[in-house]
Design a protein around this motif. Structure first.
Motif, PDB file in Angstrom:
ATOM      1  N   THR A 132       0.861  -1.178   0.000  1.00  0.00           N
ATOM      2  CA  THR A 132       0.000   0.000   0.000  1.00  0.00           C
ATOM      3  C   THR A 132       0.895   1.225   0.000  1.00  0.00           C
ATOM      4  OG1 THR A 132      -1.679  -1.194   1.260  1.00  0.00           O
ATOM      5  CG2 THR A 132      -1.848   1.204   1.212  1.00  0.00           C
ATOM      6  N   VAL A 133       0.620   2.156  -0.898  1.00  0.00           N
ATOM      7  CA  VAL A 133       1.496   3.312  -1.086  1.00  0.00           C
ATOM      8  C   VAL A 133       0.663   4.588  -1.064  1.00  0.00           C
ATOM      9  CG1 VAL A 133       3.235   4.396  -2.556  1.00  0.00           C
ATOM     10  CG2 VAL A 133       2.990   1.906  -2.552  1.00  0.00           C
ATOM     11  N   VAL A 134       1.122   5.562  -0.286  1.00  0.00           N
ATOM     12  CA  VAL A 134       0.548   6.904  -0.331  1.00  0.00           C
ATOM     13  C   VAL A 134       1.476   7.771  -1.167  1.00  0.00           C
ATOM     14  CG1 VAL A 134      -0.104   8.946   0.990  1.00  0.00           C
ATOM     15  CG2 VAL A 134      -0.607   6.664   1.901  1.00  0.00           C
ATOM     16  N   LEU A 135       0.953   8.303  -2.264  1.00  0.00           N
ATOM     17  CA  LEU A 135       1.766   9.171  -3.113  1.00  0.00           C
ATOM     18  C   LEU A 135       1.947  10.525  -2.452  1.00  0.00           C
ATOM     19  CD1 LEU A 135       0.214   8.327  -6.614  1.00  0.00           C
ATOM     20  CD2 LEU A 135       2.141   7.234  -5.429  1.00  0.00           C
ATOM     21  N   PRO A 136       2.947  11.286  -2.855  1.00  0.00           N
ATOM     22  CA  PRO A 136       3.169  12.601  -2.251  1.00  0.00           C
ATOM     23  C   PRO A 136       1.944  13.516  -2.328  1.00  0.00           C
ATOM     24  CG  PRO A 136       5.086  11.948  -3.484  1.00  0.00           C
ATOM     25  CD  PRO A 136       4.038  10.918  -3.777  1.00  0.00           C
ATOM     26  N   SER A 137       1.095  13.311  -3.309  1.00  0.00           N
ATOM     27  CA  SER A 137      -0.127  14.112  -3.433  1.00  0.00           C
ATOM     28  C   SER A 137      -1.153  13.769  -2.369  1.00  0.00           C
ATOM     29  CB  SER A 137      -0.753  13.883  -4.805  1.00  0.00           C
ATOM     30  OG  SER A 137      -1.148  12.512  -4.941  1.00  0.00           O
ATOM     31  N   GLY A 138      -0.979  12.633  -1.691  1.00  0.00           N
ATOM     32  CA  GLY A 138      -1.954  12.165  -0.719  1.00  0.00           C
ATOM     33  C   GLY A 138      -2.831  11.052  -1.253  1.00  0.00           C
ATOM     34  N   GLU A 139      -2.681  10.699  -2.523  1.00  0.00           N
ATOM     35  CA  GLU A 139      -3.492   9.630  -3.115  1.00  0.00           C
ATOM     36  C   GLU A 139      -3.022   8.266  -2.605  1.00  0.00           C
ATOM     37  OE1 GLU A 139      -4.536   7.712  -7.530  1.00  0.00           O
ATOM     38  OE2 GLU A 139      -3.210   9.470  -7.352  1.00  0.00           O
ATOM     39  N   LEU A 140      -3.991   7.392  -2.270  1.00  0.00           N
ATOM     40  CA  LEU A 140      -3.695   6.045  -1.811  1.00  0.00           C
ATOM     41  C   LEU A 140      -3.805   5.076  -2.980  1.00  0.00           C
ATOM     42  CD1 LEU A 140      -3.211   4.381   0.874  1.00  0.00           C
ATOM     43  CD2 LEU A 140      -5.659   3.883   0.781  1.00  0.00           C
ATOM     44  N   VAL A 141      -2.742   4.306  -3.238  1.00  0.00           N
ATOM     45  CA  VAL A 141      -2.731   3.383  -4.366  1.00  0.00           C
ATOM     46  C   VAL A 141      -2.173   2.039  -3.898  1.00  0.00           C
ATOM     47  CG1 VAL A 141      -2.536   5.164  -6.142  1.00  0.00           C
ATOM     48  CG2 VAL A 141      -0.467   4.221  -5.101  1.00  0.00           C
ATOM     49  N   ARG A 142      -2.401   1.026  -4.710  1.00  0.00           N
ATOM     50  CA  ARG A 142      -1.915  -0.312  -4.418  1.00  0.00           C
ATOM     51  C   ARG A 142      -0.847  -0.688  -5.432  1.00  0.00           C
ATOM     52  NH1 ARG A 142      -1.490  -3.517  -0.054  1.00  0.00           N
ATOM     53  NH2 ARG A 142      -1.875  -5.727  -0.479  1.00  0.00           N
ATOM     54  N   ALA A 143       0.309  -1.102  -4.960  1.00  0.00           N
ATOM     55  CA  ALA A 143       1.379  -1.613  -5.823  1.00  0.00           C
ATOM     56  C   ALA A 143       1.261  -3.128  -5.845  1.00  0.00           C
ATOM     57  CB  ALA A 143       2.741  -1.191  -5.293  1.00  0.00           C
ATOM     58  N   ASP A 144       0.867  -3.673  -6.984  1.00  0.00           N
ATOM     59  CA  ASP A 144       0.710  -5.121  -7.111  1.00  0.00           C
ATOM     60  C   ASP A 144       0.808  -5.498  -8.580  1.00  0.00           C
ATOM     61  OD1 ASP A 144      -1.736  -4.283  -8.176  1.00  0.00           O
ATOM     62  OD2 ASP A 144      -2.883  -4.834  -6.396  1.00  0.00           O
ATOM     63  N   GLU A 145       0.420  -6.704  -8.933  1.00  0.00           N
ATOM     64  CA  GLU A 145       0.538  -7.152 -10.318  1.00  0.00           C
ATOM     65  C   GLU A 145      -0.308  -6.311 -11.263  1.00  0.00           C
ATOM     66  OE1 GLU A 145      -0.372 -11.275 -10.429  1.00  0.00           O
ATOM     67  OE2 GLU A 145       1.544 -11.894  -9.555  1.00  0.00           O
ATOM     68  N   ASN A 168      -0.542  -3.141 -11.017  1.00  0.00           N
ATOM     69  CA  ASN A 168       0.149  -1.852 -11.107  1.00  0.00           C
ATOM     70  C   ASN A 168       1.656  -2.140 -11.121  1.00  0.00           C
ATOM     71  OD1 ASN A 168       0.864   0.830 -11.053  1.00  0.00           O
ATOM     72  ND2 ASN A 168      -0.321   1.333  -9.224  1.00  0.00           N
ATOM     73  N   PRO A 169       2.146  -2.796 -12.169  1.00  0.00           N
ATOM     74  CA  PRO A 169       3.513  -3.361 -12.147  1.00  0.00           C
ATOM     75  C   PRO A 169       4.622  -2.322 -12.066  1.00  0.00           C
ATOM     76  CG  PRO A 169       2.540  -3.547 -14.340  1.00  0.00           C
ATOM     77  CD  PRO A 169       1.435  -3.110 -13.420  1.00  0.00           C
ATOM     78  N   ASP A 170       4.447  -1.148 -12.652  1.00  0.00           N
ATOM     79  CA  ASP A 170       5.504  -0.135 -12.581  1.00  0.00           C
ATOM     80  C   ASP A 170       5.742   0.304 -11.143  1.00  0.00           C
ATOM     81  OD1 ASP A 170       6.111  -0.127 -15.229  1.00  0.00           O
ATOM     82  OD2 ASP A 170       4.985   1.687 -15.727  1.00  0.00           O
ATOM     83  N   LEU A 171       4.655   0.533 -10.420  1.00  0.00           N
ATOM     84  CA  LEU A 171       4.805   0.966  -9.036  1.00  0.00           C
ATOM     85  C   LEU A 171       5.387  -0.154  -8.180  1.00  0.00           C
ATOM     86  CD1 LEU A 171       4.394   3.273  -7.046  1.00  0.00           C
ATOM     87  CD2 LEU A 171       2.090   2.408  -6.602  1.00  0.00           C
ATOM     88  N   LEU A 172       4.960  -1.393  -8.413  1.00  0.00           N
ATOM     89  CA  LEU A 172       5.515  -2.508  -7.660  1.00  0.00           C
ATOM     90  C   LEU A 172       7.000  -2.669  -7.954  1.00  0.00           C
ATOM     91  CD1 LEU A 172       5.085  -4.906  -5.759  1.00  0.00           C
ATOM     92  CD2 LEU A 172       4.469  -6.291  -7.757  1.00  0.00           C
ATOM     93  N   TRP A 173       7.390  -2.493  -9.212  1.00  0.00           N
ATOM     94  CA  TRP A 173       8.805  -2.568  -9.570  1.00  0.00           C
ATOM     95  C   TRP A 173       9.604  -1.534  -8.780  1.00  0.00           C
ATOM     96  CZ3 TRP A 173      12.469   0.765 -11.523  1.00  0.00           C
ATOM     97  CH2 TRP A 173      13.637   0.193 -12.043  1.00  0.00           C
ATOM     98  N   ALA A 174       9.093  -0.315  -8.684  1.00  0.00           N
ATOM     99  CA  ALA A 174       9.804   0.739  -7.962  1.00  0.00           C
ATOM    100  C   ALA A 174       9.859   0.451  -6.468  1.00  0.00           C
ATOM    101  CB  ALA A 174       9.142   2.087  -8.215  1.00  0.00           C
ATOM    102  N   VAL A 175       8.742  -0.027  -5.905  1.00  0.00           N
ATOM    103  CA  VAL A 175       8.726  -0.346  -4.473  1.00  0.00           C
ATOM    104  C   VAL A 175       9.791  -1.377  -4.149  1.00  0.00           C
ATOM    105  CG1 VAL A 175       7.374  -1.554  -2.701  1.00  0.00           C
ATOM    106  CG2 VAL A 175       6.337   0.308  -4.012  1.00  0.00           C
ATOM    107  N   ARG A 176      10.036  -2.301  -5.048  1.00  0.00           N
ATOM    108  CA  ARG A 176      11.019  -3.358  -4.813  1.00  0.00           C
ATOM    109  C   ARG A 176      12.420  -2.871  -5.194  1.00  0.00           C
ATOM    110  NH1 ARG A 176       8.794  -8.577  -7.755  1.00  0.00           N
ATOM    111  NH2 ARG A 176      10.385  -9.607  -6.499  1.00  0.00           N
ATOM    112  N   GLY A 177      12.934  -1.930  -4.399  1.00  0.00           N
ATOM    113  CA  GLY A 177      14.299  -1.475  -4.593  1.00  0.00           C
ATOM    114  C   GLY A 177      14.488   0.022  -4.623  1.00  0.00           C
TER     115      GLY A 177
END
Length: 442
Positions: free
Chosen positions: A155-168, A170-179
């Motif tokens: 679960t990721v809160v973007l700097p704007s305050g938006e709540l998003v899910r990093a998972d399959e 949303n692969p770009d965000l999950l890729w970034a979260v992992r590293g």
């Protein structure tokens, strides 16, 4: 500007708790406000508020980061320490949800009754958020791989305050979260696959290091060929005018004959000394006794290098560093094994062919300038670096951690998810600036 709701706990210099929350492990700081959210929705509120200011913004899970950027002077700190739940979602698969503010000692204790563990660094006071979004080279790395390799969603809160899910989905965000999670948002919790681990075996090994470093080369070759259950990490230190490599050997499993057989080829070499392996629990490696407040108690300057292996060229370079008159603290970690099973481009951690991680630390009054000169002999032999063991982030250290196309993708995702650079007001240069002609490398 967005205002803070009264329900969001806020600590200022006037509060008694401020002295325990103001600093990181390595760096004393004096922020204007410390926000203590207890849920993802409160993190949203905190980030919407912080983004509406022009103040420095720091995100803190444990506060052990060597760069000290999880606090600042005169700005806002979003401290996730109140978010520390650990939940076993599915015991058969080992799927666990951990809040980003939990410490690894807490997680080890919570998972032990289930016979589960997550390889998680080498100190129990380290917070989940900083380690599980950057790498995670722990006591079980050769058996388990990096911590990020087993992150399945977040679960990721973007700097704007938006709540998003990093998972399959949303692969770009999950890729970034992992590293590279700190470049894109505030991770509030992660779903991680833990490993079955009924117990471990632990012992100490001391290797006498010759002048040419042949013993380092032999140890490196040994570990590359050893069973993956065996991980070794330790310190290259002076002893009576000689150098010794003092290692902790961790065998992931309870099969004593197999553990002894794994170490036997190393122990048969001249100049190698060891005590017996002892049965232990993973909680013994990251114990609750590690938990403490961070008040800037360990100022230091640290850098690191990932190596394919020790060679006839790199081993003497490390010996030169260890014998430097500045008296550096030199740590050596075995990597490889399961960490090499993941494709290079599957996560933001590129250096999958590294078998050895070396860290070099100086303590006051010596600092980053002298450290650069001390560590220089190793860089021509390095594949790159691990960002969590770098105390002075720069364009050069970014390139070492995220080379080539990996770095370009991190920059692009940072621009996409944090277009105003909110997360990098205390981290310079920001990734959207990297490569500009007016940003000078170290």
């Amino acid at each position: 500007m967005t205002t803070l709701p009264s329900s969001l706990v806020t600590v200022t210099p006037a509060d008694d708790a401020y002295r325990y929350l103001r600093s990181t492990y390595t760096t004393p700081h004096s922020p204007a406000q410390i926000l203590l959210p207890s849920s993802p929705s409160e993190v949203q509120q905190a980030m919407a508020y912080a983004s509406g200011t022009d103040l420095p913004v720091s995100i803190r899970s444990g506060g052990h980061g060597l760069a000290g950027t999880s606090s600042n002077d005169g700005g806002i700190v979003v401290d996730l320490s109140r978010m520390d739940a650990v939940t076993v979602l599915d015991r058969p698969t080992g799927l666990v949800r951990v809040d980003a503010g939990a410490r690894w000692a807490q997680i080890a204790v919570a998972l032990a009754p289930h016979g589960l563990a997550i390889s998680s660094g080498d100190h129990g006071n380290v917070g989940v958020g900083g380690l599980a979004t950057a790498g995670g080279i722990g006591w079980l790395v050769r058996r388990y791989g990096l911590t990020i390799d087993h992150v399945r969603a977040a679960t990721v809160v973007l700097p704007s305050g938006e709540l998003v899910r990093a998972d399959e989905a949303n692969p770009d965000l999950l890729w970034a979260v992992r590293g590279a999670g700190s470049f894109v948002g505030v991770v509030t919790d992660l779903d991680i696959e833990a490993m079955e681990l009924p117990g471990i075996q632990v012992g100490q090994v001391v290797i006498e290091i010759d002048r040419d470093g042949r013993a380092l080369v032999e140890w490196s070759r040994f570990l590359q060929a050893a069973p993956r259950e065996l991980t070794m990490s330790g310190v290259l230190a002076a002893s009576g005018g000689r150098l010794v490599l003092v290692l902790t050997a961790v065998f992931a499993g309870t099969d004593a004959p197999r553990a002894h057989a794994a170490l036997a080829p190393l122990l048969a070499r001249p100049g190698v000394h060891a005590g017996g392996l002892q049965n232990a629990r993973y909680t013994d490696l990251v114990p609750a006794g590690h938990l403490h407040a961070n008040v800037g108690q360990q100022p230091s300057a640290t850098t690191n290098a990932l190596l394919a292996a020790f060679t006839a060229e790199s081993a003497p370079a490390l010996i030169e560093i260890a014998r430097h008159p500045s008296g550096p603290f030199v740590q050596v970690r075995g990597v490889g094994g399961a960490a090499a099973d993941i494709a290079r481009d599957a996560t933001a951690f590129w250096h999958r062919d590294a078998e050895v991680l070396v860290t070099v630390t100086l303590f006051p009054p010596r600092g980053a300038g002298e450290l650069a000169a001390v560590a220089r002999p190793l860089w021509s032999h390095a594949l790159g670096a691990y960002r969590n063991f770098e105390s002075h982030p720069s364009e050069a250290t970014f390139a070492r951690a995220f080379p080539g196309a990996t770095g370009e993708r991190v920059r692009e995702l940072a621009r996409r998810y944090d277009p105003d650079g909110v997360l990098h007001r205390v981290f310079l240069p920001a990734p959207r600036e990297l490569g500009r002609q007016d940003v000078k490398p170290e």
